[in-house]
Design an enzyme around this catalytic site. Structure first.
Site: not given
Length: 360
Positions: A268, A293
């Site tokens: 992320s 992600k």
């Protein structure tokens, strides 16, 4: 047309009580087939915000889905020093049961509820390594308040030549461990990079292994401390690129040779940082391919303290690489466990004959 369908759907759902209204919202969101778009009851929204503030009571596991159709729940990253990490949980481990409850197919927040609880209470977690479902491990864990210090840093002296940048005049490396992106990360990173820059170290090692992300703006802020110009991350939706975050010309250190340590627990916002540093040629990425992600959620607050987390876009690196399910590939292949993450341990290895070649 969409609004009319939504109105027709909601008219069919009973919403006389709060629980019925919550169920109607969940059913409406379920048709999107996006596990990261979800309804958050007031208690879960409060827990989410406590986590980004820096602490939570549980076993210290950040979890996600494996990206496949089976909805296996996997460990994104174990919190450094948390109960799960101490017991041997690793990024990528598949969680099978929590206190006897099978978690496959459950929402991430249902699994989080099982993992969290009162401090000093016990919980049993059964998991297995990726691709090895028959080889399960059982962890008996004691829940505790896990406070994540986002930044720790030190100067390693007498570093072995193999680990230094080519032509280094000093045998010193600045090591910065960035564990998460929370509300304290920006100020802590400013302090770390400012102090190491003043010392004139020969190179910087930025360690974002097992950093599962957190607050996106903090990731951009850290990138701006190290990159003086150019784009850092692109935000794309179904219509194409909708926003671009760029360097602001106020970097703290845009010149000291830099290597960024990553592994499959790097995800992320930390992948945003790694992608920015790689594509800008600011530093080398060392380790293994990151988690992948790259979805962006925004939380819409509802009037009773609940909320809806909605996927609104995707991250792309400055070169246009879609991070989601792909990750950031390393420039230097490196065993992700070749260096410890504690300050004393990493300096000890960097000063030894076992020091890895970090700068290519």
């Amino acid at each position: 047309m969409v609004a009319r369908l939504r109105e027709t759907y909601l008219k069919k759902e009973p919403m006389d009580r709060r629980a019925q209204t919550y169920d109607a919202i969940r059913k409406l969101l379920a048709v999107l087939d996006d596990p990261f778009t979800r309804f958050l009851e007031p208690s879960r929204l409060a827990a989410l915000r406590r986590g980004t503030a820096g602490s939570v009571t549980g076993v210290g596991l950040e979890i996600t889905y494996d990206g496949g159709s089976g909805k296996d729940v996997v460990v994104l990253t174990p919190a450094p020093g948390g109960p799960a990490e101490k017991a041997g949980a690793r990024a990528g481990d598949v969680i099978v049961t929590v206190d006897g409850t099978a978690v496959k197919g459950l929402s991430l927040y249902d699994v989080s509820d099982l993992l969290q609880g009162e401090a000093d209470s016990q919980v049993e977690v059964v998991l297995h390594a990726p691709g090895a479902p028959s080889n399960t491990r059982t962890l008996q864990l004691t829940r505790q308040k896990v406070t994540i210090n986002p930044i720790t840093f030190t100067t390693c002296s007498n570093v072995a030549a193999a680990a230094l940048p080519p032509g280094a005049a000093k045998q010193q490396l600045g090591y910065v461990r960035l564990a998460t992106f929370n509300s304290n990360t920006t100020a802590a990173a400013q302090q770390a990079f400012t102090e190491l820059s003043k010392q004139g170290v020969a190179g910087l090692v930025l360690d974002i292994r097992n950093n599962g992300g957190g607050l996106f703006p903090a990731g951009v802020n850290v990138a701006r401390m190290l990159v003086d110009r150019g784009d850092l991350v692109l935000i794309a939706d179904s219509q194409g690129i909708r926003d671009i975050y760029s360097a602001d010309g106020n970097s703290i250190d845009s010149a000291t040779p830099l290597v960024v340590l990553v592994n499959r627990g790097t995800a992320s916002a930390s992948e945003v940082l790694a992608g920015a540093l790689k594509d800008s040629k600011r530093g080398l990425i060392a380790g293994e391919r990151t988690f992948g992600k790259g979805l962006i959620q925004t939380v819409v607050d509802l009037s009773d303290g609940s909320g809806v987390a909605v996927t609104v876009a995707r991250y792309q690196t400055p070169a246009g690489v879609d991070i989601n399910k792909i990750g950031v590939s390393p420039d230097v292949q490196l065993d992700p466990e070749v260096l410890p993450t504690d300050l004393e341990g990493v300096c000890r290895v960097l000063g030894s004959d076992a020091a890895p070649r970090l700068f290519g």
